[in-house]
Design a protein around this motif. Structure first.
Motif, PDB file in Angstrom:
ATOM      1  N   PRO A  95      -4.581  -7.049   1.211  1.00 16.29           N
ATOM      2  CA  PRO A  95      -3.221  -6.578   0.930  1.00 16.29           C
ATOM      3  C   PRO A  95      -2.824  -6.746  -0.528  1.00 16.29           C
ATOM      4  O   PRO A  95      -1.865  -6.093  -0.974  1.00 16.29           O
ATOM      5  CB  PRO A  95      -2.346  -7.449   1.846  1.00 16.29           C
ATOM      6  N   ASN A 120      -3.059  -1.200   1.943  1.00 15.85           N
ATOM      7  CA  ASN A 120      -1.707  -0.868   2.384  1.00 15.85           C
ATOM      8  C   ASN A 120      -1.193  -1.875   3.409  1.00 15.85           C
ATOM      9  O   ASN A 120      -1.025  -1.568   4.593  1.00 15.85           O
ATOM     10  CB  ASN A 120      -1.661   0.555   2.955  1.00 15.85           C
ATOM     11  N   GLY A 121      -0.994  -3.098   2.971  1.00 18.23           N
ATOM     12  CA  GLY A 121      -0.407  -4.112   3.835  1.00 18.23           C
ATOM     13  C   GLY A 121      -1.434  -4.888   4.625  1.00 18.23           C
ATOM     14  O   GLY A 121      -2.639  -4.629   4.597  1.00 18.23           O
ATOM     15  N   GLU A 122      -0.932  -5.849   5.393  1.00 20.22           N
ATOM     16  CA  GLU A 122      -1.788  -6.795   6.097  1.00 20.22           C
ATOM     17  C   GLU A 122      -2.466  -6.199   7.322  1.00 20.22           C
ATOM     18  O   GLU A 122      -3.310  -6.866   7.929  1.00 20.22           O
ATOM     19  CB  GLU A 122      -0.978  -8.031   6.496  1.00 20.22           C
TER      20      GLU A 122
END
Length: 462
Positions: A95, A120-122
């Protein structure tokens, strides 16, 4: 089998990581209830597929790898995957975009094609796992995310290797076992200490009968992590320190347990039956914070319950005893203890020393290095000076894993080893809460442990 899932569960569905979450384990989206760490194991669930014991990989000319997590561990390990021309690191995920981009630059610098980025994020690991061009997913992320990522990898048809520990509860360990059997994909605890030179030499000596009938062994994780646990730079957030606010038991049993389990053929002729644990008061982290952490730091809101030192005794089906210890909170030199004793003698590490009949006498320790020529594992003879940290055992672990993937061999360890080596984490917590009362260790193999089979003491491929 390549069983797909439209929406692999996220890390947040596995665990709330905030400091106030307590044990914080939520139900995962698989239909199975997940108990909090330390609850007593239920009866073994019905098998959903066939055993994965002794199941080889499919051979392939190129091993295609996806890596999730580029903190200190993942960043240190990628070079071992890139050291082989027949390995392609096809995708990287973190991330923190800068970390993934640094990893991608390493791939290109090694002369390989640029990998796909998942930043794009966890939860972007789910998209990496869904790729069709991966054979294996390597997971080096905070502990609470291991289950979700391993689940996503297997349900998308990938073999997966997870850093320690494999999961955080007994129910989660059962889920990994069931998923591995159902999807026919291996899920392995990547336990590097099993590939230490001393550990592999002792393993071969034990299997050659030099210790006689095995009676007892010990392993530990004694590592003063106080400065790192309170560092704002070493770990990505306080996730590892927060586990000391949730659990009282052995948070990191694998480094000590894995090698001794191999010596005693646990899951390959013997099995771990029960564990009894005791823990000291939790004083050292608060004391360190008082002396080194400025007022107003968020850590001052934390209450530490994790025992500064835990001591556990594991009993096996053959009556052997294994002692495990854990201490990352007090000042002391590094040690994994690493001992083995039998009817013909004993080995003790840190420093390495040995006493065997008829080789030694007069109660004087012998020179362990004298056994190198006869008993060093073929991996250490083939790679006498392996590169990288931890004395080269990281490199040998990755090399052997990739070799098995490429040549279609049975891996040195499997999901049953991952489950057994990790089980002391929740069960030691339960035992300490119960005043040291023994806790049952489930038979994750469902009876397969009674069958002798190869493990880390492998034969060199032709």
């Amino acid at each position: 089998m390549n069983e797909q899932t439209p929406h692999p569960p996220s890390r947040r569905e596995v665990l709330r990581t905030g400091a106030g979450a307590g044990l914080g384990l939520a139900a995962a989206g698989t239909g199975a209830a997940h108990a909090a760490p330390g609850t007593a194991p239920a009866a073994a669930p019905a098998r959903q597929g066939a055993t994965m014991a002794g199941v080889p990989f499919d051979a392939r000319s190129t091993v295609r790898v996806g890596i999730v997590g580029f903190g200190n561990r993942g960043a240190a390990m990628i070079g071992h995957f890139l050291a082989h021309s027949w390995v392609r690191v096809a995708a990287v995920c973190d991330p923190v975009r800068a970390k993934a981009e640094r990893a991608a630059a390493q791939v290109v610098a090694a002369g390989h094609p640029a990998p796909a980025l998942y930043v794009n994020g966890e939860e972007d690991y789910a998209n990496l796992c869904a790729r069709a061009d991966l054979d294996f997913v390597y997971v080096a992320t905070p502990w609470e995310s291991h289950l979700a990522i391993a689940r996503s990898a297997m349900l998308n048809g990938k073999h997966v290797g997870v850093e320690c520990p494999a999961a955080m509860t007994i129910d989660e360990l059962w889920e990994l076992v069931d998923l591995s059997e159902r999807t026919r994909r291996h899920c392995m605890q990547l336990e590097n200490c099993c590939y230490g030179r001393n550990e592999m030499r002792v393993l071969r000596m034990a299997h050659a009968g030099r210790f006689g009938e095995l009676l007892h062994g010990a392993g530990a994780y004694h590592h003063d992590l106080r400065a790192l646990l309170f560092s704002s730079a070493y770990y990505e957030g306080p996730w590892r320190r927060l586990w000391h606010t949730r659990l009282r038991g052995d948070l990191y049993p694998n480094h000590g347990f894995g090698p001794v389990a191999n010596y005693m053929d646990v899951n390959r002729g013997d099995r771990a039956v029960s564990i009894s644990s005791l823990g000291t008061p939790a004083l050292a982290l608060a004391e360190y914070r008082k002396e080194h952490v400025p007022p107003g730091d968020p850590s001052w809101k934390e209450t530490y319950v994790g025992s500064d030192r835990t001591v556990s005794l594991i009993r096996t089906a053959r009556g052997r005893v294994i002692r495990l210890e854990h201490d990352v909170s007090t000042p002391h030199p590094y040690s994994r203890v690493n001992s083995l004793g039998g009817t013909r003698g004993v080995f003790e590490d840190y420093p390495p020393r040995i006493y065997l009949e008829p080789d030694h006498e007069n109660d004087e320790w012998g020179d362990f290095s004298a056994y190198a020529a006869a008993f060093d594992h073929w991996l250490w003879k083939e790679h006498a000076n392996p590169p990288g940290a931890h004395g080269g055992m990281d490199y040998l672990m990755v090399y052997r894993l990739l070799q098995c993937l490429r040549e279609g061999l049975v891996p040195d360890f499997d999901v049953y080893d991952a489950a057994v080596w990790t089980a002391p984490l929740p069960l030691s917590h339960a035992s300490i809460k119960a005043g040291g009362a023994p806790q049952e260790i489930p038979d994750f193999t469902r009876g397969e442990w009674q069958r002798s089979r190869p493990g880390v003491d492998s034969v060199k491929p032709a």
